[in-house]
Design a protein around this motif. Structure first.
Motif, PDB file in Angstrom:
ATOM      1  N   VAL A   1       0.826  -1.207   0.000  1.00  0.00           N
ATOM      2  CA  VAL A   1       0.000   0.000   0.000  1.00  0.00           C
ATOM      3  C   VAL A   1       0.858   1.255   0.000  1.00  0.00           C
ATOM      4  O   VAL A   1       0.584   2.189  -0.761  1.00  0.00           O
ATOM      5  CB  VAL A   1      -1.010  -0.005   1.172  1.00  0.00           C
ATOM      6  CG1 VAL A   1      -1.722   1.334   1.286  1.00  0.00           C
ATOM      7  CG2 VAL A   1      -2.024  -1.131   0.995  1.00  0.00           C
TER       8      VAL A   1
ATOM      9  N   LEU B   1      -9.123   2.634  -0.826  1.00  0.00           N
ATOM     10  CA  LEU B   1      -9.000   1.179  -0.918  1.00  0.00           C
ATOM     11  C   LEU B   1     -10.151   0.488  -0.198  1.00  0.00           C
ATOM     12  O   LEU B   1     -10.651  -0.540  -0.672  1.00  0.00           O
ATOM     13  CB  LEU B   1      -7.655   0.711  -0.347  1.00  0.00           C
ATOM     14  CG  LEU B   1      -6.431   1.007  -1.207  1.00  0.00           C
ATOM     15  CD1 LEU B   1      -5.162   0.594  -0.473  1.00  0.00           C
ATOM     16  CD2 LEU B   1      -6.516   0.350  -2.576  1.00  0.00           C
TER      17      LEU B   1
ATOM     18  N   GLU C   1     -12.473  -2.028  -2.071  1.00  0.00           N
ATOM     19  CA  GLU C   1     -12.583  -3.388  -1.553  1.00  0.00           C
ATOM     20  C   GLU C   1     -14.054  -3.767  -1.365  1.00  0.00           C
ATOM     21  O   GLU C   1     -14.464  -4.881  -1.709  1.00  0.00           O
ATOM     22  CB  GLU C   1     -11.818  -3.494  -0.231  1.00  0.00           C
ATOM     23  CG  GLU C   1     -11.571  -4.912   0.216  1.00  0.00           C
ATOM     24  CD  GLU C   1     -10.584  -4.978   1.368  1.00  0.00           C
ATOM     25  OE1 GLU C   1      -9.866  -5.994   1.435  1.00  0.00           O
ATOM     26  OE2 GLU C   1     -10.509  -4.042   2.190  1.00  0.00           O
TER      27      GLU C   1
ATOM     28  N   ARG D   1      -7.216  -6.483   0.274  1.00  0.00           N
ATOM     29  CA  ARG D   1      -6.044  -6.158   1.096  1.00  0.00           C
ATOM     30  C   ARG D   1      -5.698  -7.343   1.986  1.00  0.00           C
ATOM     31  O   ARG D   1      -6.574  -8.105   2.395  1.00  0.00           O
ATOM     32  CB  ARG D   1      -6.315  -4.921   1.953  1.00  0.00           C
ATOM     33  CG  ARG D   1      -6.377  -3.653   1.135  1.00  0.00           C
ATOM     34  CD  ARG D   1      -6.598  -2.440   1.989  1.00  0.00           C
ATOM     35  NE  ARG D   1      -7.980  -2.422   2.474  1.00  0.00           N
ATOM     36  CZ  ARG D   1      -8.490  -1.498   3.266  1.00  0.00           C
ATOM     37  NH1 ARG D   1      -7.727  -0.506   3.683  1.00  0.00           N
ATOM     38  NH2 ARG D   1      -9.738  -1.550   3.656  1.00  0.00           N
ATOM     39  N   SER D   2      -4.405  -7.451   2.290  1.00  0.00           N
ATOM     40  CA  SER D   2      -3.936  -8.500   3.200  1.00  0.00           C
ATOM     41  C   SER D   2      -2.665  -8.007   3.878  1.00  0.00           C
ATOM     42  O   SER D   2      -2.049  -7.043   3.432  1.00  0.00           O
ATOM     43  CB  SER D   2      -3.672  -9.796   2.432  1.00  0.00           C
ATOM     44  OG  SER D   2      -2.661  -9.598   1.468  1.00  0.00           O
TER      45      SER D   2
ATOM     46  N   THR E   1       0.824  -3.548   4.697  1.00  0.00           N
ATOM     47  CA  THR E   1      -0.397  -4.031   4.062  1.00  0.00           C
ATOM     48  C   THR E   1      -0.165  -4.134   2.561  1.00  0.00           C
ATOM     49  O   THR E   1       0.421  -3.243   1.955  1.00  0.00           O
ATOM     50  CB  THR E   1      -1.572  -3.065   4.332  1.00  0.00           C
ATOM     51  OG1 THR E   1      -1.734  -2.911   5.741  1.00  0.00           O
ATOM     52  CG2 THR E   1      -2.871  -3.572   3.725  1.00  0.00           C
TER      53      THR E   1
ATOM     54  N   VAL F   1      -1.997  -4.796  -1.294  1.00  0.00           N
ATOM     55  CA  VAL F   1      -3.267  -4.670  -2.004  1.00  0.00           C
ATOM     56  C   VAL F   1      -3.119  -5.427  -3.315  1.00  0.00           C
ATOM     57  O   VAL F   1      -2.107  -5.341  -3.995  1.00  0.00           O
ATOM     58  CB  VAL F   1      -3.687  -3.195  -2.217  1.00  0.00           C
ATOM     59  CG1 VAL F   1      -2.683  -2.434  -3.041  1.00  0.00           C
ATOM     60  CG2 VAL F   1      -5.067  -3.107  -2.826  1.00  0.00           C
TER      61      VAL F   1
ATOM     62  N   THR G   1       2.765   1.105   6.277  1.00  0.00           N
ATOM     63  CA  THR G   1       1.658   0.632   5.452  1.00  0.00           C
ATOM     64  C   THR G   1       2.035   0.110   4.149  1.00  0.00           C
ATOM     65  O   THR G   1       2.605   0.097   3.303  1.00  0.00           O
ATOM     66  CB  THR G   1       0.612   1.733   5.294  1.00  0.00           C
ATOM     67  OG1 THR G   1       0.171   2.094   6.573  1.00  0.00           O
ATOM     68  CG2 THR G   1      -0.555   1.262   4.492  1.00  0.00           C
TER      69      THR G   1
END
Length: 160
Positions: free
Chosen positions: A59, A77, A81, A88-89, A98, A100, A160
């Motif tokens: 991200v 996002l 989503e 995201r994960s 994170t 995306v 992030t």
């Protein structure tokens, strides 16, 4: 206090023409993308994802690449989503980060929008330039971006 360097007639004409050009380009591109079911912000996110290795990005790297701050990318996002365009994960190599990923639906949306997008960019901008204009405009744009510096750079403030 120093007197401002006011624009002369030619500088003002250029500035106002530039503002009109920017606005009309935005309107043309926004309209084309809306017909495809996307916003310009959606396209800003989907395009780099679609071109990245594995169609996944961290991200913070995505935000830096498109010049968005942490808050804007996080909120957008989340909305994307919810619409099924991205997922995201957590980052496997850094528990604080994170990732995306472009979903099948997101890939389908950008694949459908891209031909119209490039046609609009060609019609309203590129087809109006001769090869020398293209070289000059590219050089000007790159200089302005360089001078503007951090104004176009995302402030991530964290992992992030």
């Amino acid at each position: 206090m120093t007197e401002p360097r006011w624009l002369d007639r030619d500088e003002e004409r250029m500035w106002l023409a530039f503002l009109r050009m920017r606005r009309t380009l935005d309107v043309a591109i926004d309209g084309q993308l809306a017909e495809a079911g996307l916003s310009a912000a959606d396209y800003d996110v989907l395009a780099p994802l679609s071109e990245s290795d594995g169609q996944v990005l961290r991200v913070r790297d995505l935000a830096a690449g498109i010049g968005w701050d942490r808050s804007r990318i996080a909120h957008h996002l989340r909305r994307m989503e919810q619409r099924g365009l991205v997922a995201r994960s957590g980052c496997r190599t850094d528990g604080r980060g994170t990732m995306v990923r472009l979903t099948e639906q997101g890939r389908a949306m950008i694949t459908a929008a891209a031909p119209g997008h490039v046609a609009t960019v060609r019609r309203v901008l590129l087809d109006q330039l001769d090869p020398d204009d293209l070289v000059r405009l590219t050089a000007i744009a790159e200089r302005v971006v360089k001078v503007a510096g951090s104004a176009g750079t995302a402030r991530t403030g964290g992992p992030t």
